[in-house]
Design a protein around this motif. Sequence first.
Motif: not given
Length: 70
Positions: A49-55
């Motif tokens: 939930x707290x990750x970027x799309x790249x992550x």
Amino acid sequence: MNLNLRNAIIDNVSGNSQDQLEDTIVDAIQNGEEKMLPGLGVLFEVIWQHSSEQDKHEMLQLLEGGLKKQ
């Protein structure tokens, strides 16, 4: 009794340091106990939930690669 497992797990680790969180994760994996799986799932949910799309893309690549090695 209405127990929300997700909230209980989050409450249990809220405020923990990175070292404490790492210890929790490593302990759960090393013990290999089925009862620890929901907790790891909740922690992963928080990460996701707290990750970027790249992550997220990188995590999925790691997961795919790890599963191929199984």
